[in-house]
Motif scaffolding. Structure first.
Motif, PDB file in Angstrom:
ATOM      1  N   LEU A 199       0.828  -1.207   0.000  1.00 30.18           N
ATOM      2  CA  LEU A 199       0.000   0.000   0.000  1.00 30.18           C
ATOM      3  C   LEU A 199       0.866   1.262   0.000  1.00 30.18           C
ATOM      4  O   LEU A 199       0.600   2.215  -0.746  1.00 30.18           O
ATOM      5  CB  LEU A 199      -0.917  -0.001   1.224  1.00 30.18           C
ATOM      6  CG  LEU A 199      -2.127  -0.928   1.170  1.00 30.18           C
ATOM      7  CD1 LEU A 199      -2.788  -1.032   2.535  1.00 30.18           C
ATOM      8  CD2 LEU A 199      -3.136  -0.435   0.134  1.00 30.18           C
ATOM      9  N   ILE A 200       1.907   1.265   0.835  1.00 30.53           N
ATOM     10  CA  ILE A 200       2.778   2.446   0.906  1.00 30.53           C
ATOM     11  C   ILE A 200       3.503   2.658  -0.413  1.00 30.53           C
ATOM     12  O   ILE A 200       3.605   3.784  -0.922  1.00 30.53           O
ATOM     13  CB  ILE A 200       3.788   2.296   2.057  1.00 30.53           C
ATOM     14  CG1 ILE A 200       3.054   2.271   3.402  1.00 30.53           C
ATOM     15  CG2 ILE A 200       4.805   3.436   2.030  1.00 30.53           C
ATOM     16  CD1 ILE A 200       3.951   1.964   4.583  1.00 30.53           C
ATOM     17  N   ILE A 285      -4.898  -7.492   6.374  1.00 29.11           N
ATOM     18  CA  ILE A 285      -4.973  -6.625   7.561  1.00 29.11           C
ATOM     19  C   ILE A 285      -5.908  -7.233   8.603  1.00 29.11           C
ATOM     20  O   ILE A 285      -5.600  -7.275   9.803  1.00 29.11           O
ATOM     21  CB  ILE A 285      -5.443  -5.214   7.150  1.00 29.11           C
ATOM     22  CG1 ILE A 285      -4.390  -4.531   6.273  1.00 29.11           C
ATOM     23  CG2 ILE A 285      -5.756  -4.366   8.374  1.00 29.11           C
ATOM     24  CD1 ILE A 285      -4.862  -3.245   5.620  1.00 29.11           C
ATOM     25  N   THR A 286      -7.050  -7.724   8.159  1.00 28.49           N
ATOM     26  CA  THR A 286      -8.047  -8.282   9.079  1.00 28.49           C
ATOM     27  C   THR A 286      -7.526  -9.520   9.786  1.00 28.49           C
ATOM     28  O   THR A 286      -7.740  -9.695  11.002  1.00 28.49           O
ATOM     29  CB  THR A 286      -9.335  -8.630   8.306  1.00 28.49           C
ATOM     30  OG1 THR A 286      -9.836  -7.456   7.668  1.00 28.49           O
ATOM     31  CG2 THR A 286     -10.390  -9.194   9.239  1.00 28.49           C
ATOM     32  N   SER A 330      -3.567   0.841  10.067  1.00 23.57           N
ATOM     33  CA  SER A 330      -3.641  -0.020   8.883  1.00 23.57           C
ATOM     34  C   SER A 330      -4.825   0.355   8.007  1.00 23.57           C
ATOM     35  O   SER A 330      -4.702   0.466   6.774  1.00 23.57           O
ATOM     36  CB  SER A 330      -3.753  -1.487   9.302  1.00 23.57           C
ATOM     37  OG  SER A 330      -2.656  -1.877  10.080  1.00 23.57           O
ATOM     38  N   LEU A 331      -5.986   0.549   8.634  1.00 20.89           N
ATOM     39  CA  LEU A 331      -7.169   0.914   7.855  1.00 20.89           C
ATOM     40  C   LEU A 331      -7.039   2.317   7.267  1.00 20.89           C
ATOM     41  O   LEU A 331      -7.550   2.585   6.170  1.00 20.89           O
ATOM     42  CB  LEU A 331      -8.416   0.817   8.737  1.00 20.89           C
ATOM     43  CG  LEU A 331      -8.796  -0.603   9.187  1.00 20.89           C
ATOM     44  CD1 LEU A 331     -10.036  -0.571  10.065  1.00 20.89           C
ATOM     45  CD2 LEU A 331      -9.020  -1.512   7.988  1.00 20.89           C
ATOM     46  N   LEU A 332      -6.338   3.207   7.981  1.00 14.14           N
ATOM     47  CA  LEU A 332      -6.105   4.543   7.431  1.00 14.14           C
ATOM     48  C   LEU A 332      -5.232   4.465   6.180  1.00 14.14           C
ATOM     49  O   LEU A 332      -5.548   5.093   5.154  1.00 14.14           O
ATOM     50  CB  LEU A 332      -5.442   5.426   8.487  1.00 14.14           C
ATOM     51  CG  LEU A 332      -5.088   6.853   8.047  1.00 14.14           C
ATOM     52  CD1 LEU A 332      -6.358   7.616   7.662  1.00 14.14           C
ATOM     53  CD2 LEU A 332      -4.327   7.589   9.149  1.00 14.14           C
ATOM     54  N   VAL A 333      -4.146   3.692   6.259  1.00 12.19           N
ATOM     55  CA  VAL A 333      -3.287   3.512   5.083  1.00 12.19           C
ATOM     56  C   VAL A 333      -4.072   2.869   3.949  1.00 12.19           C
ATOM     57  O   VAL A 333      -3.952   3.258   2.778  1.00 12.19           O
ATOM     58  CB  VAL A 333      -2.055   2.660   5.449  1.00 12.19           C
ATOM     59  CG1 VAL A 333      -1.242   2.315   4.202  1.00 12.19           C
ATOM     60  CG2 VAL A 333      -1.175   3.393   6.454  1.00 12.19           C
ATOM     61  N   PHE A 334      -4.908   1.885   4.294  1.00 11.62           N
ATOM     62  CA  PHE A 334      -5.710   1.208   3.270  1.00 11.62           C
ATOM     63  C   PHE A 334      -6.665   2.197   2.597  1.00 11.62           C
ATOM     64  O   PHE A 334      -6.800   2.219   1.364  1.00 11.62           O
ATOM     65  CB  PHE A 334      -6.493   0.063   3.905  1.00 11.62           C
ATOM     66  CG  PHE A 334      -7.403  -0.655   2.951  1.00 11.62           C
ATOM     67  CD1 PHE A 334      -6.898  -1.621   2.089  1.00 11.62           C
ATOM     68  CD2 PHE A 334      -8.758  -0.360   2.903  1.00 11.62           C
ATOM     69  CE1 PHE A 334      -7.738  -2.283   1.201  1.00 11.62           C
ATOM     70  CE2 PHE A 334      -9.603  -1.015   2.011  1.00 11.62           C
ATOM     71  CZ  PHE A 334      -9.088  -1.985   1.157  1.00 11.62           C
ATOM     72  N   ALA A 335      -7.338   3.013   3.394  1.00 14.74           N
ATOM     73  CA  ALA A 335      -8.292   3.963   2.826  1.00 14.74           C
ATOM     74  C   ALA A 335      -7.614   4.978   1.906  1.00 14.74           C
ATOM     75  O   ALA A 335      -8.173   5.376   0.876  1.00 14.74           O
ATOM     76  CB  ALA A 335      -9.027   4.693   3.957  1.00 14.74           C
ATOM     77  N   ARG A 337      -4.560   4.599   0.320  1.00 18.62           N
ATOM     78  CA  ARG A 337      -3.705   4.081  -0.753  1.00 18.62           C
ATOM     79  C   ARG A 337      -4.332   2.977  -1.592  1.00 18.62           C
ATOM     80  O   ARG A 337      -3.838   2.678  -2.684  1.00 18.62           O
ATOM     81  CB  ARG A 337      -2.408   3.540  -0.140  1.00 18.62           C
ATOM     82  CG  ARG A 337      -1.671   4.529   0.748  1.00 18.62           C
ATOM     83  CD  ARG A 337      -1.026   5.634  -0.043  1.00 18.62           C
ATOM     84  NE  ARG A 337       0.098   5.142  -0.815  1.00 18.62           N
ATOM     85  CZ  ARG A 337       0.884   5.886  -1.595  1.00 18.62           C
ATOM     86  NH1 ARG A 337       0.642   7.177  -1.688  1.00 18.62           N
ATOM     87  NH2 ARG A 337       1.882   5.357  -2.265  1.00 18.62           N
ATOM     88  N   ALA A 338      -5.404   2.346  -1.108  1.00 19.49           N
ATOM     89  CA  ALA A 338      -5.976   1.218  -1.845  1.00 19.49           C
ATOM     90  C   ALA A 338      -6.399   1.566  -3.269  1.00 19.49           C
ATOM     91  O   ALA A 338      -6.216   0.753  -4.181  1.00 19.49           O
ATOM     92  CB  ALA A 338      -7.154   0.634  -1.070  1.00 19.49           C
ATOM     93  N   PRO A 339      -6.983   2.751  -3.514  1.00 24.49           N
ATOM     94  CA  PRO A 339      -7.364   3.061  -4.906  1.00 24.49           C
ATOM     95  C   PRO A 339      -6.202   3.011  -5.889  1.00 24.49           C
ATOM     96  O   PRO A 339      -6.414   2.779  -7.082  1.00 24.49           O
ATOM     97  CB  PRO A 339      -7.932   4.490  -4.791  1.00 24.49           C
ATOM     98  CG  PRO A 339      -8.422   4.585  -3.378  1.00 24.49           C
ATOM     99  CD  PRO A 339      -7.446   3.784  -2.581  1.00 24.49           C
ATOM    100  N   ARG A 340      -4.972   3.191  -5.427  1.00 20.76           N
ATOM    101  CA  ARG A 340      -3.820   3.183  -6.333  1.00 20.76           C
ATOM    102  C   ARG A 340      -3.470   1.788  -6.816  1.00 20.76           C
ATOM    103  O   ARG A 340      -2.838   1.636  -7.864  1.00 20.76           O
ATOM    104  CB  ARG A 340      -2.605   3.791  -5.641  1.00 20.76           C
ATOM    105  CG  ARG A 340      -2.747   5.273  -5.331  1.00 20.76           C
ATOM    106  CD  ARG A 340      -1.430   5.858  -4.888  1.00 20.76           C
ATOM    107  NE  ARG A 340      -0.384   5.693  -5.886  1.00 20.76           N
ATOM    108  CZ  ARG A 340       0.883   6.066  -5.716  1.00 20.76           C
ATOM    109  NH1 ARG A 340       1.247   6.639  -4.585  1.00 20.76           N
ATOM    110  NH2 ARG A 340       1.770   5.886  -6.655  1.00 20.76           N
ATOM    111  N   VAL A 341      -3.845   0.759  -6.034  1.00 16.84           N
ATOM    112  CA  VAL A 341      -3.467  -0.604  -6.425  1.00 16.84           C
ATOM    113  C   VAL A 341      -4.659  -1.407  -6.918  1.00 16.84           C
ATOM    114  O   VAL A 341      -4.488  -2.543  -7.358  1.00 16.84           O
ATOM    115  CB  VAL A 341      -2.810  -1.352  -5.239  1.00 16.84           C
ATOM    116  CG1 VAL A 341      -1.548  -0.650  -4.802  1.00 16.84           C
ATOM    117  CG2 VAL A 341      -3.772  -1.494  -4.071  1.00 16.84           C
TER     118      VAL A 341
END
Length: 674
Positions: A199-200, A285-286, A330-335, A337-341
């Motif tokens: 994600l990062i 993550i979950t 983790s959920l903040l990073v997911f929210a 950055r997820a659209p990029r992948v």
């Protein structure tokens, strides 16, 4: 008593390990962000140093136990000079402080081996992965040093002897179960770290999935074996004859197993088709978050269970903070950055992609069901809204139907094609398997038991529906080979791992259905000469004796067992033990195991007049529960051994890259789904 300095060495080693973990958490990530190769190079030596010093700390605690150093609080509370050496060895993790130290050791070990076997991966990706693992290690090492120091001393009034290990834990189950369970829990940290790193860095492709899958499969295999060992241990140690009680702590280990199963299958789709990327990341993550939740439930004192270790609110608050920070960030990073992948790939609802997605959704629903039944009573109690108890009726009423629905799609999956499958093709491949499963499932209970049972028939139908399509798929994949042997050799280890794993599910379902409905139990009063008949076996008490163990006294019954119509007999020796140091009574069950049935005898209370309360049970197919779990775990390990994962390339195979780009995939045998 001579005071050893070994505990101080262990404590100092933990402080050094924390420093290594802190550098590992910060410097490589900064290097990847600022593109500083020298800083990124810190990842490997910091991981190795952290592992080394946590090992030194763990060895120091083990030495304190083996040397009977009762000046250490942990040793004094959980060991005794009469305790056999092998129980002293396992007593190291048979308590809160030692078990958290074992967790940290395994976390450092997984990190070390992850960095060691990732030399072909991009340096920036490895740096991010190791930084995330370093952050998790910092949290757990701080937890140990701040609230759970295993090296705390009792000075100057050192006790002459220890309080002894809880008799419930003086068993081979303690030696095997916690390490396997922790290996599974902690193993998911690697996949979690890789998900956050992806994600990062904004990179999630077939190469990422190919690297993550073996770590996921391996952690899942360890967790499967750990859960099976816990079930087996409870079966014979507690004297109740049950194999699963829906105990909150048992549920805590089941939760990450369910999402981990979904993660394995989602990774297969991400690798093969380039889809489900965001879903795969969220599952990673979950799964690790649920592993941390299990740690909180066991060690916070919010649960009353034979499995729970700690009851210190400060420890629970610390773990809750660690859980909240991990999940929240983790959920903040997911929210963000997820659209990029994310990447959309089309498929129809009869394709293998869709069937795997449906099963993933069912597994998540099952997870939520178990989670709500476990946590909801705790929330009500915490908010002073009353106390309720959620037991087996709730879990069975929801979990069993969901499992049966999942089995339907498990039968469809092996014969479906990627992206597009016609209903006509599925019917053509599966109609015979469906008829055979229905007929055999209805008939077999009449053959193996005196009475027909609808739940048993339903379980057999579900199990056969999983197995028979697998056989059809095997025939289809070897049909055009020059010989059967040649066709089988062309199939990949990942494919065989999938087949073995699904076979394990079927075997477990059979075991659950049969033992839950055909179990026979008799509670009787017996004295010397008395007999009782159960399921065609006659149990006769021949003698009552006494014996002394290394740290206990025992009353032992000599039970002669003879099968009706047979001249041969054998003896079973249940015991009622009194552990000297704690004055605690324990039941030692007598078992006569078999592939198709167990005979189970447990001594209850002394009723006077040389008679005892005895529990005699006939448990058909109970071993299939654990046999199925071992088959599942073996399937996970076999998939890890596939040649694709022994050459973890930094770029996807051209064939896979083309498939992902075009939204297509072939039906070659190597495309195992798990």
């Amino acid at each position: 008593m001579q005071i050893q300095m070994i505990p101080e060495i262990g404590h100092f080693a933990l402080v050094i390990a924390l420093l290594f973990a802190a550098v590992q958490a910060v410097v490589p990530l900064a290097g990847a962000t600022l593109r500083r190769p020298l800083w990124m190079a810190y990842a490997r030596p910091m991981a190795a140093g952290q592992f080394l010093f946590v090992m030194i700390a763990y060895a120091a605690l083990t030495a304190s136990y083996m040397l009977n150093d009762f000046s250490v609080v942990n040793v004094a509370n959980n060991s005794n000079s009469m305790l056999p050496w092998y129980y002293r060895l396992s007593a190291v993790w048979g308590n809160h402080e030692g078990s958290v130290l074992l967790w940290s050791l395994m976390l450092a070990g997984w990190g070390y081996f992850a960095v060691r076997y990732s030399r072909e991966l991009p340096r920036d990706m490895v740096s991010r992965v190791m930084s995330v693992l370093g952050m998790v290690s910092v949290g757990f090492l701080l937890f140990i040093l701040a609230t759970s120091n295993p090296f705390e001393r009792i000075l100057p009034n050192v006790p002459q002897d220890g309080a002894d290990l809880n008799p419930l834990l003086q068993d081979i189950g303690l030696i095997l179960h916690p390490p396997m369970l922790y290996m599974g829990y902690v193993g998911f940290s690697v996949v979690f770290a890789f998900a956050i790193a992806a994600l990062i860095g904004g990179r999630l492709d077939a190469a990422w999935a190919r690297w993550a899958r073996p770590w996921t499969n391996l952690a899942w295999a360890f967790l499967t074996v750990g859960i099976a060992l816990g079930s087996w241990w409870a079966y014979y140690e507690l004297g109740w004859g049950g194999w699963w009680f829906w105990d909150p702590v048992e549920n805590a280990s089941l939760l990450p197993w369910l999402t981990g199963t979904a993660l394995m299958h989602s990774l297969a789709v991400t690798e093969k088709r380039g889809s489900f990327k965001s879903w795969t990341l969220l599952l990673a993550i979950t799964t690790f978050s649920l592993s941390l939740l299990g740690t909180f439930l066991v060690r916070s004192g919010v649960l009353t269970s034979v499995h729970a270790f700690a009851n210190d609110p400060s420890r629970g608050f610390f773990i809750l903070m660690l859980l909240g920070i991990t999940v929240g960030l983790s959920l903040l990073v997911f929210a963000l950055r997820a659209p990029r992948v994310s990447h959309k790939v089309s498929f129809n609802w009869l394709s293998r992609d869709a069937l795997l997605l449906i099963n993933n959704i069912l597994l998540v629903i099952m997870t939520v069901t178990v989670l709500m039944g476990t946590v909801y009573p705790l929330l009500l109690d915490a908010l002073d809204l009353g106390k309720i108890s959620v037991g087996p009726p709730y879990f069975n009423a929801l979990f069993v139907p969901l499992t049966l629905v999942m089995c339907i799609f498990m039968g469809l999956g092996p014969v479906a094609r990627w992206k597009d499958t016609s209903s006509r093709l599925l019917i053509q491949r599966l109609w015979l398997a469906a008829v055979a499963a229905l007929v055999l499932g209805m008939a077999l209970p009449l053959i193996f038991a005196e009475r027909w049972s609808a739940p048993v028939a339903l379980g057999l139908i579900a199990a056969l529906w999983i197995v028979l399509p697998m056989l059809r798929d095997l025939v289809d994949k070897t049909r055009h080979a020059s010989s059967v042997g040649a066709g089988l050799k062309k199939l990949s280890l990942a494919y065989w791992g999938m087949q073995l794993g699904h076979l394990g599910v079927a075997v477990t379902i059979i075991g659950v259905a049969v033992v839950s409905n055909y179990n026979i139990e008799r509670n009787v009063r017996m004295s010397v000469g008395d007999s009782v008949s159960v399921a065609g076996y006659t149990f006769t008490m021949q003698e009552l004796t006494s014996r002394r163990g290394p740290n206990f006294l025992a009353d032992r019954a000599v039970i002669e067992v003879q099968r009706d119509g047979s001249r041969r007999s054998f003896t079973m020796n249940p015991e009622k033990r009194l552990y000297i140091a704690r004055g605690m009574p324990m039941t030692q069950v007598a078992l006569r195991p078999g592939l198709f049935r167990d005979l189970y005898v447990a001594m209850g209370e002394d009723l006077g007049d040389d008679s005892w309360a005895m529990r005699v049970q006939y448990k058909p197919f109970v071993r299939w529960l654990w046999l199925g779990a071992l088959l599942m775990a073996a399937g996970g390990v076999l998939a890890v051994a596939d040649k694709r994962y022994r050459r973890l390339a930094t770029a996807p195979d051209p064939e896979d890259a083309a498939a992902a780009a075009n939204g297509k995939a072939d039906d070659k045998p190597r495309e195992a789904t798990a």
